[in-house]
Design an enzyme around this catalytic site. Structure first.
Site: not given
Ligand code: VGL
Ligand code: ZN
Length: 240
Positions: A37, A75, A77, A83, A118, A143, A150, A184, A188
């Site tokens: 990510d 990520d 969405h 989420s 996001h 993803k 989620e 993060a 993830c």
């Molecule tokens: C993530 C929060 C929501 C990540 C993804 O990539 O860590 N964190 N979606």
């Molecule tokens: Zn996300």
């Protein structure tokens, strides 16, 4: 190439991990790099992870090492994703119980952390961060692409019901060891790394190429207790 040198500290750790895993000992050493990510929204956008931009150089130098494959996740969405706090008109960073969309009986509810909007598909926030060397990725795994589901892990959704192409890809390439970098660390990266252990890979987290939303400590302890090992970029350069 890529023969594990048990004379090195990293090689010793790999041996230890193999022994700990017992039934799941993998012979040989076929490493994959998994870049989680590294997208604008997590670096400079709506869900910016502190220090996210500082790990790009380390990640680029890892990408140039002789991994068998280099994988990236994104990520990605739909714009009313489950989420997003906005989808439920609540404050960000609160929680909601969600149920699997296919369940008729609401008995498998899990906590859904609600985030700011996001990484919406086809928006700049979902693009790879500028400066990241994306030219050598062998596969890019999207993803969180279904509105009601989620997915923190690159392997499968939070319900564990639907896999991405990642498990099959790594198996097909004969991968034994996966090295995680990116964002993060407490979401993830952590959930993908924990799944990697479940899928039978020796699992490494490159700590100076990962940043977290909150503190690393508790999350790293959790990963460590599942057999995940930590090293830094320099250790990987020596190992490979
Ligand atoms: C993530 C929060 C929501 C990540 C993804 O990539 O860590 N964190 N979606
Ligand atoms: Zn996300």
């Amino acid at each position: 190439h890529c023969i594990l040198d048990v004379g090195t500290a990293v090689g010793q750790l790999a041996l230890e991990m193999a022994e700990q895993n017992g039934k799941d000992v993998k012979f040989g050493f076929v490493p994959a790099l998994i870049v989680i990510d590294m997208q604008n929204d997590f670096v400079t956008g709506s869900l910016a992870v502190p220090g996210g931009e500082t790990i790009v150089d380390n990640i680029n130098s890892l990408i140039d090492l002789p991994f068998k494959v280099r994988v990236a996740t994104r990520d990605y969405h739909p714009d009313k994703h489950v989420s997003f706090a906005d989808t439920h008109k609540q404050d960000v960073f609160s929680k909601k119980i969600i149920y699997h969309p296919e369940d008729t009986e609401k008995k498998h509810g899990i906590d859904q952390v609600l985030w700011p909007v996001h990484c919406v598909a086809d928006t700049p926030g979902a693009d790879f961060v500028p400066g990241l060397n994306t030219s050598r990725f062998d596969i890019v795994i999207l993803k969180g692409i279904y509105p009601d589901i989620e997915s923190y892990s690159g392997f499968r959704d939070v319900w564990g019901r639907r896999e991405t192409d990642l498990p099959g890809f790594l198996r097909e390439k004969g991968i034994t060891d996966v090295y995680f970098v990116g964002l993060a660390g407490d979401f993830c990266v952590k959930f993908t790394a924990l799944d990697a252990v479940d899928y039978g890979f020796r699992t490494w987290v490159v700590t100076d190429a990962v940043k977290s939303i909150a503190s690393d400590d508790a999350h790293f302890t959790e990963m460590e207790s599942k057999g995940i090992k930590f090293l830094n970029t320099e250790d990987v350069q020596v190992a490979l």
